[in-house]
Design an enzyme around this catalytic site. Structure first.
Site, PDB file in Angstrom:
ATOM      1  N   ASP A 149      16.122   5.727  -1.610  1.00 17.68           N
ATOM      2  CA  ASP A 149      14.709   5.831  -1.239  1.00 17.68           C
ATOM      3  C   ASP A 149      14.324   4.495  -0.596  1.00 17.68           C
ATOM      4  OD1 ASP A 149      11.986   5.801  -1.083  1.00 17.68           O
ATOM      5  OD2 ASP A 149      11.633   6.564  -3.105  1.00 17.68           O
ATOM      6  N   LYS A 173       4.721   2.295   5.398  1.00 14.56           N
ATOM      7  CA  LYS A 173       4.760   0.934   4.852  1.00 14.56           C
ATOM      8  C   LYS A 173       5.271  -0.012   5.948  1.00 14.56           C
ATOM      9  CE  LYS A 173       5.209   2.514   0.091  1.00 14.56           C
ATOM     10  NZ  LYS A 173       5.743   3.865  -0.076  1.00 14.56           N
TER      11      LYS A 173
HETATM   12  N1  DSN Z   1       3.209   3.164  -5.359  1.00 13.26           N
HETATM   13  C1  DSN Z   1       3.541   2.827  -4.011  1.00 13.26           C
HETATM   14  C2  DSN Z   1       3.652   1.352  -3.853  1.00 13.26           C
HETATM   15  O1  DSN Z   1       2.624   0.746  -3.782  1.00 13.26           O
HETATM   16  O2  DSN Z   1       4.731   0.797  -3.806  1.00 13.26           O
HETATM   17  C3  DSN Z   1       4.739   3.499  -3.620  1.00 13.26           C
HETATM   18  O3  DSN Z   1       4.600   4.863  -3.819  1.00 13.26           O
END
Ligand code: DSN
Length: 435
Positions: A200, A229
């Site tokens: 992942d 991200k």
């Molecule tokens: N919970 C998220 C994070 O902030 O890393 C990833 O799903």
């Protein structure tokens, strides 16, 4: 006035205030980023109206000829970005993509081995409160508490654990692990115990696409990711396979006498296994973001993300902070605040009053609850997108220290907040009112 403002001022106002919060504050949450205007445009397009169950060219609805173009662009750009055989861009989120992996390769009750949430892992890697820990039997590996490898995964210990619990699947990947992974070692362990290997890469996908971190795709059977991200796309998920072939642990289908390819299993796990219609506006935005990530300047951006994190971690170490593992190889750092006499919750709340956004985070071997925690996680992707460089990140580390050290002094918090606004004003983000 925009149509939204006229029709629904309450929602308009909430959105506008959030845009202002993003413009004026220092966004240091490691999993967040700022998408481009073209990505926002694609997400806000009428493609949201279209049902398109199935895959391009094989849909269960008419009228899919144009959304097919968008999905094919997303798929081909993602394959080029990660040099891989196969992708599915339909998962609504990283958690959905991960659920498709479990559905494809495990039966309920099967044992798998993943990184402990308390050591930087993710909820969907076997937390007891998540479907992955409820439906499947999760075993964990962790990081070292002490010694030269403190805060890092010891691959010999992963091997020992895998030999003892004999998992059907091993997962790699994390939400708060500042170091790179040794995928070759993971694959050799998986092969030794006969396990399926899943990576992942949600946090580091952009850094991997830019060629700046180890590439899991040649080693993992399947890789999942989010797209928002370090990859800097819309909120969403994706599944990838480096080299597609018959599911190595698959049974021969009784009628056809054939074992399905891993990609076929995953495609049908996403739909109809766990999702209905894909979000075509988000898929179009994924295509736009992947196009951006294929441009040469994305590599420069990703290198700056890592350089900024490295310099910031060094600044914290110099100021006496306990940075887990002593630094970072990627976009984030985890700071253990126990030697500063402050909890993660207190630090997060004080920083928020100075318009600096971080999240409290468990640190390895934490003695606080997940609602309090002993640490904070800090990431550089979002503010690097705004154009901040090493000098600014060094300065931000000092601002964070001033807040933590003077967390109950409202005058200091106000002064830092003013400095934050001044800094953000020099690096404009969104110059629009939501239209
Ligand atoms: N919970 C998220 C994070 O902030 O890393 C990833 O799903």
């Amino acid at each position: 006035m925009s149509d939204l403002q006229l029709q629904d001022p309450l929602v308009f106002d909430a959105i506008q205030k959030e845009v202002e919060r993003q413009n004026d504050g220092l966004e240091l949450i490691a999993s967040e980023n700022f998408v481009s205007r073209p990505v926002l445009e694609a997400m806000g397009s009428p493609l949201t109206n279209k049902y398109a169950e199935g895959l391009p060219g094989k849909r269960y609805y008419g009228g899919c000829q144009y959304v097919d173009i968008a999905e094919d662009l997303a798929r081909s750009r993602a394959r080029e970005l990660f040099s891989c055989d196969w992708v599915n861009v339909q998962p609504h989120s990283g958690a959905s993509a991960n659920a498709a992996v479990y559905l494809s390769f495990l039966q309920p009750g099967d044992t798998f081995l993943g990184l402990d949430l308390a050591h930087g892992g993710h909820l969907t890697h076997g937390s007891p409160v998540n479907f992955s820990g409820i439906l499947y039997h999760a075993e964990y590996y962790g990081v070292e508490e002490q010694g030269p490898n403190a805060g890092r995964i010891d691959m010999d210990k992963v091997r020992d654990k895998a030999r003892s619990v004999q998992p059907k699947m091993i997962s790699i990947g994390a939400s708060a692990y500042p170091r790179d992974f040794d995928y070759e070692a993971f694959r050799s362990i998986a092969d030794e115990v006969g396990a399926f290997l899943w990576m992942d890469m949600a946090h580091t996908a952009g850094l991997i696409a830019a060629g700046l971190m180890n590439d899991p795709l040649p080693f993992a059977h399947v890789t999942s990711t989010t797209t928002h991200k370090t990859l800097r796309g819309p909120r969403g998920g994706m599944l990838l396979i480096g080299k597609d072939y018959e599911n190595p642990f698959g049974k021969v289908a009784p009628k056809s006498g054939r074992v399905k390819n891993m990609s076929e299993l995953l495609d049908s796990a996403v739909f109809p296994g766990m999702q209905g219609g894909p979000l075509m506006h988000v898929i179009a935005a994924k295509a736009v973001a992947f196009g951006e990530a294929l441009k040469p300047d994305f590599k420069d951006y990703s290198a700056a993300v890592i350089a900024n994190a490295t310099i910031m971690a060094e600044a914290f170490v110099e100021m006496g902070y306990d940075v887990v593992s002593g630094g970072t190889d990627n976009h984030l750092m985890l700071i253990d605040l126990r030697n500063k006499g402050v909890t993660g919750k207190e630090a997060e709340e004080a920083l928020e009053r100075a318009d600096i956004t971080v999240n409290k985070n468990m640190v390895p071997f934490d003695d606080q609850s997940p609602f309090v925690t002993s640490g904070i996680r800090i990431g550089t992707p979002a503010m690097t997108t705004r154009g901040l460089g090493k000098d600014e990140f060094r300065y931000i580390a000092r601002l964070v220290d001033r807040v933590i050290t003077n967390r109950t002094d409202e005058d200091v918090l106000r002064d830092v907040r003013n400095e934050v606004h001044e800094l953000c004003g020099r690096y404009p983000l969104y110059d629009f009112v939501v239209a």
